[in-house]
Design an enzyme around this catalytic site. Structure first.
Site, PDB file in Angstrom:
ATOM      1  N   LYS A 118      -7.027  -4.308   3.540  1.00 55.54           N
ATOM      2  CA  LYS A 118      -7.762  -3.101   3.908  1.00 55.54           C
ATOM      3  C   LYS A 118      -8.924  -3.547   4.785  1.00 55.54           C
ATOM      4  O   LYS A 118      -9.723  -4.387   4.375  1.00 55.54           O
ATOM      5  CB  LYS A 118      -8.263  -2.397   2.646  1.00 55.54           C
ATOM      6  CG  LYS A 118      -8.826  -1.005   2.853  1.00 55.54           C
ATOM      7  CD  LYS A 118      -9.137  -0.386   1.493  1.00 55.54           C
ATOM      8  CE  LYS A 118      -9.621   1.050   1.630  1.00 55.54           C
ATOM      9  NZ  LYS A 118      -9.881   1.654   0.293  1.00 55.54           N
ATOM     10  N   ASP A 172       1.452   9.721   0.370  1.00 47.29           N
ATOM     11  CA  ASP A 172       1.413   8.371   0.938  1.00 47.29           C
ATOM     12  C   ASP A 172       0.537   7.440   0.105  1.00 47.29           C
ATOM     13  O   ASP A 172       0.489   6.237   0.381  1.00 47.29           O
ATOM     14  CB  ASP A 172       0.917   8.404   2.387  1.00 47.29           C
ATOM     15  CG  ASP A 172      -0.464   9.027   2.518  1.00 47.29           C
ATOM     16  OD1 ASP A 172      -0.600  10.208   2.164  1.00 47.29           O
ATOM     17  OD2 ASP A 172      -1.406   8.348   2.969  1.00 47.29           O
ATOM     18  N   ARG A 223       5.890   3.464  -0.667  1.00 52.38           N
ATOM     19  CA  ARG A 223       5.300   4.728  -1.119  1.00 52.38           C
ATOM     20  C   ARG A 223       6.343   5.840  -1.126  1.00 52.38           C
ATOM     21  O   ARG A 223       7.393   5.722  -0.486  1.00 52.38           O
ATOM     22  CB  ARG A 223       4.155   5.116  -0.176  1.00 52.38           C
ATOM     23  CG  ARG A 223       3.166   3.994   0.101  1.00 52.38           C
ATOM     24  CD  ARG A 223       2.541   4.149   1.486  1.00 52.38           C
ATOM     25  NE  ARG A 223       1.835   2.934   1.892  1.00 52.38           N
ATOM     26  CZ  ARG A 223       0.509   2.782   1.847  1.00 52.38           C
ATOM     27  NH1 ARG A 223      -0.243   3.785   1.448  1.00 52.38           N
ATOM     28  NH2 ARG A 223      -0.058   1.652   2.207  1.00 52.38           N
ATOM     29  N   ARG A 267      -5.722  -6.959  -1.544  1.00 44.54           N
ATOM     30  CA  ARG A 267      -5.334  -6.456  -2.867  1.00 44.54           C
ATOM     31  C   ARG A 267      -3.993  -7.053  -3.273  1.00 44.54           C
ATOM     32  O   ARG A 267      -3.132  -7.323  -2.427  1.00 44.54           O
ATOM     33  CB  ARG A 267      -5.265  -4.928  -2.888  1.00 44.54           C
ATOM     34  CG  ARG A 267      -4.137  -4.334  -2.104  1.00 44.54           C
ATOM     35  CD  ARG A 267      -3.934  -2.855  -2.431  1.00 44.54           C
ATOM     36  NE  ARG A 267      -5.035  -2.021  -2.027  1.00 44.54           N
ATOM     37  CZ  ARG A 267      -5.046  -1.308  -0.900  1.00 44.54           C
ATOM     38  NH1 ARG A 267      -4.021  -1.362  -0.070  1.00 44.54           N
ATOM     39  NH2 ARG A 267      -6.063  -0.543  -0.596  1.00 44.54           N
ATOM     40  N   ASP A 311     -10.999   2.536  13.745  1.00 46.79           N
ATOM     41  CA  ASP A 311     -11.318   1.186  14.198  1.00 46.79           C
ATOM     42  C   ASP A 311     -10.622   0.118  13.367  1.00 46.79           C
ATOM     43  O   ASP A 311     -10.742  -1.077  13.652  1.00 46.79           O
ATOM     44  CB  ASP A 311     -12.828   0.949  14.207  1.00 46.79           C
ATOM     45  CG  ASP A 311     -13.491   1.072  12.839  1.00 46.79           C
ATOM     46  OD1 ASP A 311     -12.761   1.146  11.822  1.00 46.79           O
ATOM     47  OD2 ASP A 311     -14.731   1.098  12.769  1.00 46.79           O
ATOM     48  N   GLY A 312      -9.888   0.514  12.316  1.00 51.52           N
ATOM     49  CA  GLY A 312      -9.155  -0.458  11.512  1.00 51.52           C
ATOM     50  C   GLY A 312     -10.022  -1.305  10.609  1.00 51.52           C
ATOM     51  O   GLY A 312      -9.564  -2.302  10.065  1.00 51.52           O
ATOM     52  N   GLY A 345      -2.862   1.942   8.987  1.00 50.39           N
ATOM     53  CA  GLY A 345      -3.767   2.026  10.122  1.00 50.39           C
ATOM     54  C   GLY A 345      -4.912   1.051  10.089  1.00 50.39           C
ATOM     55  O   GLY A 345      -5.523   0.775  11.119  1.00 50.39           O
ATOM     56  N   ARG A 346      -5.240   0.523   8.917  1.00 50.49           N
ATOM     57  CA  ARG A 346      -6.283  -0.516   8.839  1.00 50.49           C
ATOM     58  C   ARG A 346      -5.921  -1.570   7.805  1.00 50.49           C
ATOM     59  O   ARG A 346      -6.776  -2.178   7.182  1.00 50.49           O
ATOM     60  CB  ARG A 346      -7.645   0.098   8.516  1.00 50.49           C
ATOM     61  CG  ARG A 346      -7.730   0.893   7.237  1.00 50.49           C
ATOM     62  CD  ARG A 346      -9.171   1.245   6.956  1.00 50.49           C
ATOM     63  NE  ARG A 346      -9.318   2.116   5.802  1.00 50.49           N
ATOM     64  CZ  ARG A 346     -10.471   2.385   5.214  1.00 50.49           C
ATOM     65  NH1 ARG A 346     -11.579   1.814   5.666  1.00 50.49           N
ATOM     66  NH2 ARG A 346     -10.530   3.190   4.187  1.00 50.49           N
ATOM     67  N   ASP A 400      -5.461   1.937  -3.451  1.00 52.22           N
ATOM     68  CA  ASP A 400      -6.129   2.550  -2.303  1.00 52.22           C
ATOM     69  C   ASP A 400      -7.218   3.515  -2.754  1.00 52.22           C
ATOM     70  O   ASP A 400      -7.047   4.728  -2.745  1.00 52.22           O
ATOM     71  CB  ASP A 400      -5.131   3.245  -1.386  1.00 52.22           C
ATOM     72  CG  ASP A 400      -5.707   3.405   0.022  1.00 52.22           C
ATOM     73  OD1 ASP A 400      -6.751   2.788   0.315  1.00 52.22           O
ATOM     74  OD2 ASP A 400      -5.117   4.144   0.828  1.00 52.22           O
TER      75      ASP A 400
END
Length: 453
Positions: free
Chosen positions: A114, A253, A187, A180, A126-127, A93-94, A263
């Protein structure tokens, strides 16, 4: 473009999976790009350390494609259990996967982002990424790498010039985009999504992709994949414990199939060996508390087994899953001996030492980092009295795996507790002073040299 043809080995293996596994996306058009962290040590392992500053910002702030790898960014699709509740509305999503290449060990690596903008999976987000969130990820990944935890590495952090509104920190706050370096973003939730849709053909394709490209095995046996993931995730859980680290959000996830941590949101290092210590303020039940992390990761791997049940018999899957406990016990013994700085002897003796160490840490008020600093090499200082007598007697017969000649051992233990994280951020927020962050990264890397085999 100054890329070494010997060190830079681009790949585009993700394209083998096809459109059903990801969505092509475009990065956000940021008003500014100011490089705040550039990890040339990691970049050298993939042949990108010779990039000029301008090239660095173009590739990792504007996301111009790197040569001969993925033609554009792709947001991966996945589902997952979040605090044990299944969510079919997940996906990148971002962030997105921007490139793939081989590292200096021959492993297939992803460059993932990210804060790079909205995707079809952003939902109401908003990503974007706050600059503070990026700084925290630098500190987490540097510290974990030094403590021998398999982890993604923060390759780049670029400030992007937007003011973000957030409910959990003073707003408006500064924005950033992070890149990264990760040994796969596939996943457990990637398999869960395909099982949810009962897409057996796609499940088999993802199993084959994972075994060939991430484990270098030329087969498509789902039982073999589960067995490998059990081993890798048991190692991850064990090394979290030895590091005193709490990830905070061990949802399915957030567990990749190579057992490499990534993450970092509400992470913490535990001050003392407190099994109930939590990192996330919203983890009201302590589901992902320090002492419950092995259980949490095992539960996530169970969800992989459930997904693979669509294409494999249950008995061999259960047999593979049942090995998590024994493998964890073996791995945590090795991990704690590594932090103690001693060489293993035999399984029973090693296990006794580790259990004695855990008991003493749990019943004393000695800090985790303080203890392992003082005990490195196998000799406890005289200040360690009760309840350390059993540990002192047990460790005395062990051979050091490394001496204490490195300058690190003449100072104080390097820790990363929450108060120091806030103290590092304060001068950045207050007057754009990055000295404390850069100094801390140098200290962590010095510790890494002192600990390394």
């Amino acid at each position: 473009m100054p890329i070494s043809p010997q060190a830079y080995r681009p790949e585009a293996k993700l394209l083998e999976l096809g459109e059903g596994f990801f969505d092509p996306v475009a990065p956000a058009d940021f008003p500014d790009t100011r490089t705040r962290f550039r990890n040339d040590r990691a970049a050298a392992q993939i042949g990108l350390d010779a990039l000029t500053d301008d090239e660095w910002t173009r590739h990792f702030g504007r996301f111009e494609p790197l040569p001969d790898t993925l033609p554009q960014p792709f947001a991966l699709r996945y589902h997952g259990h979040q605090f044990r509740n299944y969510n079919p509305d997940l996906g990148d999503g971002r962030g997105f996967t921007f490139a793939q290449m081989r590292d200096d060990r021959g492993r297939l690596m992803d460059l993932g982002t990210k804060g790079s903008g909205q995707t079809p999976w952003s939902r109401a987000g908003d990503g974007r990424l706050t600059l503070k969130g990026g700084v925290r990820e630098i500190l987490a990944t540097e510290m974990l790498e030094a403590l021998n935890v398999p982890t993604s590495r923060t390759l780049s952090l670029i400030e992007t010039g937007e003011e973000l509104q957030r409910g959990d920190e003073p707003s408006p706050t500064r924005s950033a985009v992070l890149v990264r370096l990760n040994h796969s973003h596939v996943r457990i939730g990637s398999f869960q999504r395909l099982a949810y849709h009962r897409d057996e053909a796609a499940l088999r394709k993802l199993v084959g992709y994972t075994l060939r490209n991430l484990y270098d095995e030329d087969n498509d046996d789902p039982v073999r994949l589960l067995d490998l993931v059990v081993g890798r995730t048991a190692r991850l859980a064990a090394r979290y414990m030895a590091a005193g680290f709490v990830h905070g959000v061990l949802n399915s996830d957030n567990i990749n199939v190579t057992g490499e941590s990534f993450d970092y949101g509400p992470w913490r290092f535990a001050p003392t060996w407190d099994p109930a210590f939590t990192a996330a303020y919203f983890d009201h039940q302590g589901l992902y508390a320090f002492g419950r992390q092995p259980e949490a990761i095992h539960w996530d791997v169970m969800q992989l087994a459930v997904a693979l049940r669509h294409i494999a018999e249950s008995d061999p899957l259960v047999a593979a899953l049942d090995q998590f406990g024994p493998r964890y016990q073996s791995e945590v013994t090795q991990a704690i001996l590594w932090r103690l700085g001693v060489r293993p002897r035999d399984p029973d003796t090693d296990r006794d030492l580790v259990q004695a160490t855990e008991r003493a840490l749990r019943t004393s008020s000695v800090g985790i980092d303080r203890f392992f600093f003082d005990a490195f090499g196998g000799e406890l200082p005289g200040t360690y009295d009760e309840p350390w007598a059993e540990v002192r007697a047990a460790v005395a017969s062990y051979e050091p795996r490394k001496d204490r000649s490195h300058p690190y051992w003449s100072g104080e233990p390097c820790s990363m507790l929450i108060d120091e994280v806030e103290a590092i951020w304060a001068p950045i927020a207050g007057h754009d002073d990055w000295t404390a962050l850069n100094t801390k990264v140098a200290v962590i890397r010095g510790m890494s040299q002192a600990l390394a085999d």
